[in-house]
Design a protein around this motif. Structure first.
Motif, PDB file in Angstrom:
ATOM      1  N   VAL A   7       0.854  -1.204   0.000  1.00  0.00           N
ATOM      2  CA  VAL A   7       0.000   0.000   0.000  1.00  0.00           C
ATOM      3  C   VAL A   7       0.882   1.243   0.000  1.00  0.00           C
ATOM      4  O   VAL A   7       0.571   2.233  -0.656  1.00  0.00           O
ATOM      5  N   TRP A   8       2.008   1.188   0.715  1.00  0.00           N
ATOM      6  CA  TRP A   8       2.942   2.316   0.699  1.00  0.00           C
ATOM      7  C   TRP A   8       3.507   2.540  -0.693  1.00  0.00           C
ATOM      8  O   TRP A   8       3.684   3.675  -1.115  1.00  0.00           O
ATOM      9  N   LEU A   9       3.796   1.470  -1.407  1.00  0.00           N
ATOM     10  CA  LEU A   9       4.315   1.621  -2.766  1.00  0.00           C
ATOM     11  C   LEU A   9       3.252   2.229  -3.671  1.00  0.00           C
ATOM     12  O   LEU A   9       3.558   3.087  -4.498  1.00  0.00           O
ATOM     13  N   ASP A  10       1.994   1.808  -3.521  1.00  0.00           N
ATOM     14  CA  ASP A  10       0.906   2.425  -4.285  1.00  0.00           C
ATOM     15  C   ASP A  10       0.892   3.937  -4.066  1.00  0.00           C
ATOM     16  O   ASP A  10       0.801   4.722  -5.021  1.00  0.00           O
ATOM     17  N   ASN A  11       0.974   4.340  -2.801  1.00  0.00           N
ATOM     18  CA  ASN A  11       0.938   5.766  -2.463  1.00  0.00           C
ATOM     19  C   ASN A  11       2.145   6.516  -3.014  1.00  0.00           C
ATOM     20  O   ASN A  11       2.008   7.614  -3.560  1.00  0.00           O
ATOM     21  N   ALA A  12       3.333   5.917  -2.877  1.00  0.00           N
ATOM     22  CA  ALA A  12       4.555   6.563  -3.380  1.00  0.00           C
ATOM     23  C   ALA A  12       4.529   6.695  -4.896  1.00  0.00           C
ATOM     24  O   ALA A  12       4.931   7.724  -5.450  1.00  0.00           O
ATOM     25  N   ALA A  13       4.028   5.666  -5.585  1.00  0.00           N
ATOM     26  CA  ALA A  13       3.965   5.708  -7.049  1.00  0.00           C
ATOM     27  C   ALA A  13       2.984   6.778  -7.520  1.00  0.00           C
ATOM     28  O   ALA A  13       3.165   7.371  -8.586  1.00  0.00           O
ATOM     29  N   GLU A  14       1.953   7.022  -6.723  1.00  0.00           N
ATOM     30  CA  GLU A  14       0.986   8.065  -7.076  1.00  0.00           C
ATOM     31  C   GLU A  14       1.541   9.456  -6.788  1.00  0.00           C
ATOM     32  O   GLU A  14       1.413  10.367  -7.603  1.00  0.00           O
ATOM     33  N   GLN A  15       2.183   9.632  -5.637  1.00  0.00           N
ATOM     34  CA  GLN A  15       2.691  10.947  -5.241  1.00  0.00           C
ATOM     35  C   GLN A  15       4.012  11.315  -5.921  1.00  0.00           C
ATOM     36  O   GLN A  15       4.246  12.487  -6.206  1.00  0.00           O
ATOM     37  N   TYR A  16       4.880  10.333  -6.146  1.00  0.00           N
ATOM     38  CA  TYR A  16       6.225  10.594  -6.688  1.00  0.00           C
ATOM     39  C   TYR A  16       6.541   9.630  -7.826  1.00  0.00           C
ATOM     40  O   TYR A  16       7.528   8.884  -7.758  1.00  0.00           O
ATOM     41  N   PRO A  17       5.756   9.592  -8.874  1.00  0.00           N
ATOM     42  CA  PRO A  17       5.926   8.558  -9.904  1.00  0.00           C
ATOM     43  C   PRO A  17       7.311   8.541 -10.546  1.00  0.00           C
ATOM     44  O   PRO A  17       7.839   7.467 -10.845  1.00  0.00           O
ATOM     45  N   ASP A  18       7.928   9.699 -10.735  1.00  0.00           N
ATOM     46  CA  ASP A  18       9.201   9.759 -11.447  1.00  0.00           C
ATOM     47  C   ASP A  18      10.406   9.901 -10.541  1.00  0.00           C
ATOM     48  O   ASP A  18      11.529  10.060 -11.021  1.00  0.00           O
ATOM     49  N   LYS A  19      10.186   9.831  -9.251  1.00  0.00           N
ATOM     50  CA  LYS A  19      11.287   9.908  -8.292  1.00  0.00           C
ATOM     51  C   LYS A  19      11.970   8.550  -8.201  1.00  0.00           C
ATOM     52  O   LYS A  19      11.324   7.506  -8.248  1.00  0.00           O
ATOM     53  N   ALA A  20      13.300   8.554  -8.072  1.00  0.00           N
ATOM     54  CA  ALA A  20      14.060   7.304  -7.961  1.00  0.00           C
ATOM     55  C   ALA A  20      13.665   6.566  -6.687  1.00  0.00           C
ATOM     56  O   ALA A  20      13.721   7.123  -5.594  1.00  0.00           O
ATOM     57  N   ALA A  21      13.256   5.327  -6.845  1.00  0.00           N
ATOM     58  CA  ALA A  21      12.917   4.478  -5.699  1.00  0.00           C
ATOM     59  C   ALA A  21      14.116   3.639  -5.297  1.00  0.00           C
ATOM     60  O   ALA A  21      14.418   3.490  -4.120  1.00  0.00           O
ATOM     61  N   ILE A  22      14.807   3.085  -6.292  1.00  0.00           N
ATOM     62  CA  ILE A  22      15.968   2.227  -6.046  1.00  0.00           C
ATOM     63  C   ILE A  22      17.047   2.548  -7.073  1.00  0.00           C
ATOM     64  O   ILE A  22      16.766   2.652  -8.266  1.00  0.00           O
ATOM     65  N   VAL A  23      18.253   2.664  -6.577  1.00  0.00           N
ATOM     66  CA  VAL A  23      19.411   2.868  -7.450  1.00  0.00           C
ATOM     67  C   VAL A  23      20.433   1.807  -7.074  1.00  0.00           C
ATOM     68  O   VAL A  23      20.805   1.679  -5.912  1.00  0.00           O
ATOM     69  N   ASP A  24      20.836   1.016  -8.056  1.00  0.00           N
ATOM     70  CA  ASP A  24      21.935   0.091  -7.795  1.00  0.00           C
ATOM     71  C   ASP A  24      23.030   0.361  -8.817  1.00  0.00           C
ATOM     72  O   ASP A  24      22.978   1.353  -9.545  1.00  0.00           O
ATOM     73  N   ASP A  25      24.031  -0.497  -8.882  1.00  0.00           N
ATOM     74  CA  ASP A  25      25.159  -0.231  -9.775  1.00  0.00           C
ATOM     75  C   ASP A  25      24.829  -0.444 -11.251  1.00  0.00           C
ATOM     76  O   ASP A  25      25.634  -0.131 -12.119  1.00  0.00           O
ATOM     77  N   ARG A  26      23.613  -0.957 -11.543  1.00  0.00           N
ATOM     78  CA  ARG A  26      23.242  -1.207 -12.928  1.00  0.00           C
ATOM     79  C   ARG A  26      22.108  -0.327 -13.435  1.00  0.00           C
ATOM     80  O   ARG A  26      22.005  -0.077 -14.620  1.00  0.00           O
ATOM     81  N   LYS A  27      21.221   0.111 -12.520  1.00  0.00           N
ATOM     82  CA  LYS A  27      20.071   0.879 -12.997  1.00  0.00           C
ATOM     83  C   LYS A  27      19.405   1.666 -11.887  1.00  0.00           C
ATOM     84  O   LYS A  27      19.649   1.437 -10.700  1.00  0.00           O
ATOM     85  N   THR A  28      18.548   2.559 -12.324  1.00  0.00           N
ATOM     86  CA  THR A  28      17.702   3.347 -11.435  1.00  0.00           C
ATOM     87  C   THR A  28      16.257   3.023 -11.791  1.00  0.00           C
ATOM     88  O   THR A  28      15.895   2.998 -12.967  1.00  0.00           O
TER      89      THR A  28
END
Length: 196
Positions: A7-28
């Motif tokens: 449910v938190w991910l649903d809310n974050a995707a709605e409020q901050y759709p283009d904000k980086a959620a995860i960054v690793d050494d291969r992708k964002t």
């Protein structure tokens, strides 16, 4: 009240759709992409008929591993991560104890034949029925398992510690309030996912 951490991910995707959620050494991955990929994986798991079942994740630490965790949570199942570098005997003991219905892996060769194996390709998954995923997720409750963490086992036999959605919700609420965490903060993670 949050009954499933997604449910938190649903809310974050709605409020901050283009904000980086995860960054690793291969992708964002943005929050919108994370939600889409996790729900797409959940759709595959739901299609296999699993609900409130153990699913093992045998992958190295990466953004894709987080997608697997969240996809499993969306599907109403629970996960246990298995270190790809641990000895085969320990992997076997964990599998024997957990008895997963499915293993999600990126490994080319995995010597486990007792259950279904899904060799992931998250980039090719397509979400066809978001409502089906949400309906399955909404059958869960906060007392359902989110994951099982296997300890080192003082006797040499790995022991599974069960963690519910409510345990994680309570912890995150406490950390957020205690340390004043907000949407402008970012976190680093150094510990492996199989470590508590």
């Amino acid at each position: 009240m949050i009954h499933n951490i997604t449910v938190w991910l649903d809310n974050a995707a709605e409020q901050y759709p283009d904000k980086a959620a995860i960054v690793d050494d291969r992708k964002t991955i943005t929050f919108k992409q994370l939600r889409y990929k996790a729900m797409s994986l959940a759709q595959v798991i739901i299609g296999k008929g699993f609900f409130r079942e153990p699913i093992a994740v045998v992958m190295p630490k990466s953004a894709d591993t987080i997608i697997a965790f969240l996809g499993i949570a969306y599907s109403g199942n629970f996960y246990s991560v298995i270190d790809v570098d641990m000895p085969a005997t320990r992997q076997s003991k964990i599998i024997e104890t957990l008895r997963p219905k499915l293993i999600i892996t990126d490994q080319d060769e995995i010597n486990i034949s007792e259950c279904d194996i899904y060799k992931y390709d998250f980039d090719r998954l397509n979400l066809e029925n978001e409502n089906r995923v949400l309906m399955q997720r909404d059958k869960t409750c906060d007392a359902d398992l989110l994951y099982v963490l296997f300890t080192s086992g003082s006797t040499g036999i790995p022991k599974g510690v069960t963690i519910t959605h409510q345990s994680v919700v309570d912890y995150i609420d406490w950390v957020t309030e205690t340390f004043g965490i907000n949407s402008s903060d970012s976190f680093g993670n150094q510990a492996p996912f199989y470590f508590d």
